[in-house]
Write an enzyme that holds these catalytic residues in place. Sequence first.
Site, short mmCIF file in Angstrom:
data_model
loop_
_atom_site.label_atom_id
_atom_site.label_comp_id
_atom_site.label_asym_id
_atom_site.label_seq_id
_atom_site.Cartn_x
_atom_site.Cartn_y
_atom_site.Cartn_z
N SER A 90 0.85 -1.18 0.00
CA SER A 90 0.00 0.00 0.00
C SER A 90 0.89 1.23 0.00
O SER A 90 1.79 1.33 0.83
CB SER A 90 -0.91 0.01 1.23
OG SER A 90 -1.43 1.32 1.46
N GLY A 91 0.63 2.15 -0.91
CA GLY A 91 1.42 3.37 -0.98
C GLY A 91 1.24 4.26 0.24
O GLY A 91 2.21 4.71 0.85
N SER A 92 -0.02 4.52 0.61
CA SER A 92 -0.26 5.42 1.75
C SER A 92 0.27 4.81 3.04
O SER A 92 0.85 5.51 3.88
CB SER A 92 -1.75 5.74 1.87
OG SER A 92 -2.52 4.58 2.12
N GLY A 258 -1.95 5.20 -3.01
CA GLY A 258 -0.75 5.03 -3.80
C GLY A 258 -0.91 4.00 -4.88
O GLY A 258 -0.50 4.19 -6.03
N THR A 259 -1.53 2.85 -4.53
CA THR A 259 -1.70 1.80 -5.54
C THR A 259 -2.71 2.22 -6.61
O THR A 259 -2.58 1.83 -7.77
CB THR A 259 -2.13 0.48 -4.88
OG1 THR A 259 -3.19 0.73 -3.95
CG2 THR A 259 -0.97 -0.17 -4.14
#
Length: 348
Positions: A90-92, A258-259
Site C-alpha cells: 500500500s502506498g499510503s 498510492g496503488t
Amino acid sequence: MSELTLQLMDTHAGGDVSRIVTGGIDPLPGATVREQMHYLRDDADGLRRLLLEEPYGIPEMSVDLIVPATDPAAAAGYIIMEVMGYPIYSGSNTICTATAVLEAGIVPKQEGTQHFVLESPAGLVNIEARVENGVVEAITCGGLPSYIDTYRAKIHVPDLGDVTYSVAYSGGFYALVDAAELGFSLNRAEERQLAECAHKIVEAIQAERGFSHYTLGDVGPLPFLHFMGPVEQIADDFYRSRSTTYVHPGVICRSTTGTGTSARLALMHYEGSIQPGDKLETVSLRETGFIGQFTAVREEGKGHVVENTITGKSFVLARSEIVVNCDDAMVECGGLHHILTSAHPERS
C-alpha cells in the site's frame, strides 16, 4: 495478570489514517515478512480486528505493525492490515510507516534527503525521505510494478446499465472507471453515492470473472475500484487528475491511494499518453494528493509492466499506549492474547 498494552503512533497520508503499532507485540514466526503476515492472518487476526473495529477503531483506518526486517538490506519490516484483510502493499501505508520509523528513531532522522529500505510483504521497498528543520516533508516510495490486465471491457450492472471498465494490477487488482461516464464530478458531496456505485460494479465483476497475476497466481476476487476524473496537463511532463478509490462496502479512501495512482500510471502508459519520467498528481475528494512518477517500462508477464514511485506526506496525529481489556464484552482477545508482549512479560 499484568496490564495488556500496545504502543501506537497514529498518522495520516492524504487523509487516510494509518495506525502504526510500534511496540507490544511478540516476535512473529516466519522467515520473511510475507510469512509473518501469513501467520498474523491465519493465527493472530485478533490484532487487526482489535484496532479496526469498535471500540478502538473504525473500518476506514489501516494498521501497520512494525517488525524486525528479515533481509539485512532493510532497516525494518512492516505488515499492512485493512478492513478487507492483509494487502501485500500500500502506498499510503508505506508513506506513513516510513515517516513513523523516522519519528520513532528506528531510522535516525537526517536533514536533507536520506535513503533507506523497508521490507514489506511484497518485498523490499526503497524509501527517499526529505527532512527540513526536523520535519519529514515528503516520502517517495517505490510502487509495485503495475500493468493493465483488461482494457475497456463492458459489464451490465443492475441499476446502472452497461459500464465500461479497465483492470490494472498495482499491488491489488483495480477496476478503473471514468467518473464522468457514471455521472460523477468527484466532489465530497458525492462520497456516499460513489461508494454505492462502486460496490455494485465490483460485485458484478466479481460474479462474472476472476483475475490471476502472472507470478502470484490467483490473488482472490477483485477488491478495488478507482474513479478517474479528466486528466489535465500542467506542464510538459506533469499531469493532474481528480480521483477516488473504493476499497470496501461503504468505504471510500480519503486519499487517492498510492496503488490507485500506480494503476492510473499503468493505464496512461497503455493508452500512450505518458512517457518515462512523466508525473501524475491524483487529487482526492478532500483536495489532498499523491504524485506518481512513471520511471521505466519493461516486458514481463502479459506485456508492458510500469515501474513507478509514489510521493506524499504523512502527518503524525498521536503517540499513545492503549490498554487491551479482555474483560470488556466488546473486546475479543482470543486471536490476540498469545502475541501480546505484556501478556508474557518474561519474553520482553
